[in-house]
Design an enzyme around this catalytic site. Structure first.
Site, short mmCIF file in Angstrom:
data_model
loop_
_atom_site.label_atom_id
_atom_site.label_comp_id
_atom_site.label_asym_id
_atom_site.label_seq_id
_atom_site.Cartn_x
_atom_site.Cartn_y
_atom_site.Cartn_z
N PRO A 2 0.83 -1.21 0.00
CA PRO A 2 0.00 0.00 0.00
C PRO A 2 0.87 1.25 0.00
CG PRO A 2 -0.62 -1.48 1.79
CD PRO A 2 0.63 -2.03 1.19
N GLU A 3 0.52 2.21 -0.83
CA GLU A 3 1.22 3.50 -0.84
C GLU A 3 0.27 4.55 -0.27
OE1 GLU A 3 3.39 4.42 -4.41
OE2 GLU A 3 3.80 2.31 -4.82
N ARG A 112 1.42 -11.59 5.80
CA ARG A 112 2.89 -11.61 5.78
C ARG A 112 3.51 -10.96 7.01
NH1 ARG A 112 4.66 -9.92 -0.17
NH2 ARG A 112 6.67 -10.58 0.65
#
Ligand SMILES: [Zn+2]
Length: 275
Positions: A2-3, A112
């Site tokens: 995600p940015e 993750r």
């Protein structure tokens, strides 16, 4: 990963169900994500009201009644889901539940586990080690090309690497850095200090435009990013260079988009449109 637009989309998605709501319970199912949860994380938050949500770069901040601030980073694969009725049993990767007085559960899932959640206070926020070196936010009203130009002075790294450095500018990642450089016609391997002021002005506009458009589209649904309401962002349909190697450039209609490696990351550019 995600940015900035994805994190901002998450923040806006969570605002209506968290702001002004009391946290009836906070369930933490592990000791750590990328870093350990603070001791008493759940206990400190339980019974408190979430005052408002803000964002610094890619960190989501939950400002809590009494002065605590929860710092959240979604990592590579973290996402928040808003659950209202028939709340499903938590799965293996559902690490945290925030249960609110509005009968909503905000569930944090992170397969993750590169995400993190930690606590600080309003007083210590600006000097917190995760926050203190973060550069200017390109979506802030006062961000302009002079600020960006100042951050690039004397920098002998490629402009792409400088844009990924969160001390130069906050929240830009690989995708939007490539797209911004394409829009401003600047080759990603040019050294940062060689970008002249006219180009910095174009780059500033490129960055703001690409981020605003992505935000408008609800972010990009690459990998695991999903908006908190479960809908997918669709900005990836607007990518001009990212992931387009060997395709004909949609602007000049001449060159093939090239893909190179820069400090271990993929960079995409058009050898005709960018100089
Ligand atoms: Zn082109």
């Amino acid at each position: 990963m995600p940015e900035l637009p994805e994190v901002e989309t998450v923040r806006r998605g969570l605002q209506p169900v968290l702001e002004g709501q009391k946290l009836i319970s906070v369930v933490v199912r592990r000791n750590n994500l990328r870093i350990p949860f603070p001791k008493d994380f759940a206990k400190k938050l339980t019974g408190k009201t979430v005052i408002y949500l803000t964002r610094r770069a890619k960190y989501l901040l939950m400002h809590i009644e009494g002065g605590d601030v929860v710092i959240v980073h979604l990592g590579m694969s973290g996402h928040m889901t808003i659950l209202e009725k028939n709340i499903p049993k938590p799965g293996k990767h559902d690490h945290v539940d925030f249960c609110t007085s509005g009968n909503v559960v905000v569930r944090f899932c992170d397969p993750r586990r590169f995400g993190l959640m930690t606590l600080t206070t309003e007083k210590k926020l600006d000097t917190h080690k995760l926050i203190k070196d973060i550069g200017p936010d390109p979506l802030a009203n006062n961000f302009n090309y002079i600020i960006l130009a100042a951050a690039l002075v004397g920098r002998k790294t490629p402009i792409k690497a400088a844009l990924l450095d969160q001390r130069t500018i906050a929240g830009l990642g690989n995708i939007y850095a490539s797209e911004s450089l394409f829009r401003s016609g600047i080759l990603p391997m040019r050294l940062a200090h060689s970008i002249n002021i006219v180009e910095v002005e174009k780059l500033t506009k490129g960055i703001r435009d690409v981020l605003s458009e992505a935000l408008e589209a609800g972010g990009s649904s690459f990998s695991d990013h999903v908006k908190p309401d479960g809908k997918l962002g669709y900005f990836q349909n607007n990518f001009k260079v990212y992931g387009k190697e060997a395709e004909i450039c949609s602007v000049c209609l001449k060159a093939q988009i090239k893909k190179i490696r820069q400090s271990g990351r993929s960079t995409f550019y058009c050898p005709v449109c960018q100089t």
